[in-house]
Write a protein that holds these residues in place. Structure first.
Motif, short mmCIF file in Angstrom:
data_model
loop_
_atom_site.label_atom_id
_atom_site.label_comp_id
_atom_site.label_asym_id
_atom_site.label_seq_id
_atom_site.Cartn_x
_atom_site.Cartn_y
_atom_site.Cartn_z
N VAL A 1 -22.09 -3.40 -8.05
CA VAL A 1 -21.43 -3.08 -8.04
C VAL A 1 -19.79 -3.38 -9.38
O VAL A 1 -19.97 -4.18 -9.08
CB VAL A 1 -20.29 -3.62 -6.72
N HIS A 2 -19.60 -2.62 -9.40
CA HIS A 2 -18.25 -2.58 -10.57
C HIS A 2 -16.70 -2.27 -9.22
O HIS A 2 -16.34 -1.55 -8.37
CB HIS A 2 -18.10 -1.13 -11.63
N ILE A 3 -16.29 -3.76 -8.63
CA ILE A 3 -15.01 -3.50 -8.49
C ILE A 3 -14.01 -2.85 -9.01
O ILE A 3 -13.65 -3.26 -10.22
CB ILE A 3 -14.36 -4.50 -7.79
N ASN A 4 -13.30 -2.02 -8.94
CA ASN A 4 -11.81 -1.22 -9.29
C ASN A 4 -10.80 -1.66 -8.48
O ASN A 4 -10.61 -0.86 -7.82
CB ASN A 4 -12.16 -0.07 -9.77
N PHE A 5 -10.41 -2.86 -9.21
CA PHE A 5 -8.70 -2.96 -8.30
C PHE A 5 -7.51 -2.47 -8.12
O PHE A 5 -7.11 -3.42 -10.04
CB PHE A 5 -9.37 -4.24 -7.88
N ASP A 6 -6.94 -1.51 -8.61
CA ASP A 6 -5.97 -1.31 -8.42
C ASP A 6 -5.18 -1.86 -7.44
O ASP A 6 -4.89 -1.43 -6.64
CB ASP A 6 -5.44 0.83 -8.51
N LEU A 7 -3.48 -2.22 -7.92
CA LEU A 7 -2.78 -3.40 -7.30
C LEU A 7 -2.20 -2.41 -6.24
O LEU A 7 -1.84 -3.04 -5.36
CB LEU A 7 -2.16 -4.43 -7.90
N ASP A 8 -1.71 -1.43 -6.33
CA ASP A 8 -1.08 -0.12 -5.70
C ASP A 8 -1.82 -0.18 -4.01
O ASP A 8 -1.40 0.92 -3.43
CB ASP A 8 -0.66 0.42 -6.23
N SER A 9 -3.41 -0.93 -4.17
CA SER A 9 -3.66 -0.39 -2.76
C SER A 9 -3.35 -0.91 -2.06
O SER A 9 -3.61 -0.83 -0.69
CB SER A 9 -5.17 -0.99 -3.79
N LEU A 10 -2.32 -2.10 -2.71
CA LEU A 10 -2.19 -3.27 -1.42
C LEU A 10 -0.55 -2.40 -1.49
O LEU A 10 0.27 -1.51 -1.48
CB LEU A 10 -2.02 -4.69 -2.55
N ASP A 11 -0.20 -2.97 -0.05
CA ASP A 11 0.84 -2.47 0.79
C ASP A 11 1.86 -3.53 -0.02
O ASP A 11 1.76 -4.06 -0.35
CB ASP A 11 1.06 -3.14 2.45
N PRO A 12 2.73 -2.59 -0.26
CA PRO A 12 4.26 -3.06 -1.22
C PRO A 12 4.45 -4.06 -0.57
O PRO A 12 5.42 -4.83 -1.26
CB PRO A 12 5.16 -1.71 -1.01
N SER A 13 4.91 -5.04 0.72
CA SER A 13 5.21 -5.42 1.14
C SER A 13 5.11 -7.15 0.94
O SER A 13 5.49 -8.02 0.68
CB SER A 13 5.08 -5.97 2.72
N ILE A 14 3.58 -6.69 0.25
CA ILE A 14 2.82 -8.05 -0.17
C ILE A 14 2.85 -7.58 -1.99
O ILE A 14 2.42 -8.64 -2.81
CB ILE A 14 2.12 -8.82 0.34
N MET A 15 2.57 -6.77 -2.36
CA MET A 15 2.86 -6.15 -4.08
C MET A 15 3.50 -4.92 -4.15
O MET A 15 3.59 -4.49 -4.24
CB MET A 15 0.95 -5.43 -4.30
N PRO A 16 4.85 -5.24 -4.43
CA PRO A 16 5.92 -4.29 -5.02
C PRO A 16 5.65 -4.23 -6.71
O PRO A 16 6.23 -3.08 -6.64
CB PRO A 16 7.30 -5.26 -4.88
N ALA A 17 4.88 -5.58 -7.31
CA ALA A 17 4.85 -5.44 -8.79
C ALA A 17 4.17 -4.84 -9.30
O ALA A 17 3.12 -4.13 -10.09
CB ALA A 17 4.53 -6.75 -8.78
N VAL A 18 4.23 -3.39 -9.20
CA VAL A 18 3.83 -2.12 -8.95
C VAL A 18 4.56 -0.63 -9.56
O VAL A 18 5.34 -0.85 -8.93
CB VAL A 18 2.14 -1.04 -8.33
N TRP A 19 3.85 0.54 -9.92
CA TRP A 19 4.24 1.52 -10.59
C TRP A 19 4.94 2.45 -9.11
O TRP A 19 5.84 3.25 -9.31
CB TRP A 19 3.75 2.68 -11.56
N VAL A 20 3.90 2.41 -8.45
CA VAL A 20 4.42 3.43 -7.56
C VAL A 20 3.64 2.92 -6.30
O VAL A 20 2.77 3.29 -5.62
CB VAL A 20 3.19 4.65 -8.00
N PRO A 21 4.63 2.04 -5.58
CA PRO A 21 4.72 1.84 -4.27
C PRO A 21 4.67 2.43 -3.35
O PRO A 21 6.11 3.59 -3.46
CB PRO A 21 4.92 0.30 -3.97
#
Length: 321
Positions: A239-259
């Motif tokens: 398994v290759h895990i491709n983890f884009d941080l915008d998968s997380l809720d912006p309440s815990i991950m605001p640091a993405v381009w498209v929250p």
């Protein structure tokens, strides 16, 4: 006489003292003695018509590394997230090769370097763990896994990334899963966390479903948890895990381009990584799209670093049997 070949060299990130959780820094990857190799990749094929997006991610690898500094001396203590020490007593089996020497203006050269570096790491039996960086990086990373022959991709992402091209660019951030689907050794794709306005239209969704993609939307994760996702992955799969941080809720991950509201929680993401690692074999892990300027308090970097730490620890635990 045989032709001489030169292994790709890692490019130090400018400060060799700054590594992920203060693990060993190495610059020569031609003779690795490690199970996990951390590498930063600031960019691969940024969209030149929206350069502000790609440039916003360039400091991502360094920001995530820096966030681990507060835990660097805690590697021998119990991590309650995994009920074990951080790296299961195998910290010496993790190295950091710094950031690859990529350039915003040289996409083809970037992809070639990322692919060859991934190939060199995998060929020596180690697992690449990528810190990014904008979201086109996983394309050459996955291409570098060809030697494994049978690969499952778990994409954890707010978007589906099945567009064939954008403004003539076929290797940009919106095309990652489309390009992966064209690789003969990619046998299964599972996509988790999609929500909000899509990066694709009806044609892209139809194409993905026709290929055989298994989709689990953000709402489905909210309603049913991550166990159905884990159940969909074949026992023992690479398994290759491709983890884009915008998968997380912006309440815990605001640091993405498209929250986008409605993303995964920290515990859902952690449980997903742990569940997959204990059922299958993580052969590579890429965490992308960290936008440092949007991390006002610094807690988003800590969240990203903790999830990357969990992934590394699970890889090491699985190797210990």
């Amino acid at each position: 006489m045989g032709q001489e070949t030169t292994e790709p060299q890692a490019h130090p990130n400018g400060d060799e003292r700054l590594t992920f959780l203060d693990v060993r820094h190495v610059s020569d990857i031609s003779n690795l003695d490690a199970d996990v190799v951390v590498m930063g990749i600031p960019c691969a094929t940024p969209y030149l018509h929206i350069p502000e997006y790609g440039r916003a991610n360039l400091s991502g690898p360094r920001a995530i590394r820096r966030a681990t500094s507060m835990f660097a001396q805690s590697h021998d203590r119990i991590d309650w997230d995994v009920a074990d020490t951080m790296f299961s007593g195998s910290r010496d089996r993790v190295v950091d090769i710094g950031d690859l020497d990529v350039s915003f203006e040289k996409a083809a050269e970037n992809r070639a370097l990322i692919k060859s570096t991934t190939e060199a790491i995998v060929r020596q039996g180690a697992v690449p763990v990528v810190l990014g960086g904008e979201d086109s990086i996983p394309i050459p990373v996955v291409q570098g896994l060809a030697g494994l022959e049978d690969v499952t991709i778990l994409q954890v992402d707010g978007h589906m990334d099945w567009r064939d091209e954008v403004n003539g660019e076929r290797f940009g951030l919106s095309s990652g899963m489309r390009r992966a689907s064209e690789l003969p050794f990619v046998k299964s794709i599972v996509q988790v966390g999609m929500r909000g306005p899509s990066s694709g239209g009806p044609k892209e969704v139809a194409d993905a479903r026709a290929w055989g993609v298994k989709f689990f939307t953000g709402e489905e994760i909210h309603d049913h948890g991550v166990d159905p996702v884990i159940d969909s992955i074949r026992e023992g799969a690479n398994v290759h895990i491709n983890f884009d941080l915008d998968s997380l809720d912006p309440s815990i991950m605001p640091a993405v381009w498209v929250p986008t509201p409605g993303g995964l929680s920290y515990w859902q993401a952690s449980k997903l990584i742990r569940g997959v690692a204990r059922k299958a074999k993580i052969v590579s892990f890429a965490m992308v799209e960290f936008v440092e300027d949007r991390d006002i308090t610094g807690t988003a970097a800590i969240t990203a670093s903790r999830l990357a730490t969990t992934a590394i620890g699970e890889i090491l635990r699985s190797r210990k049997g």
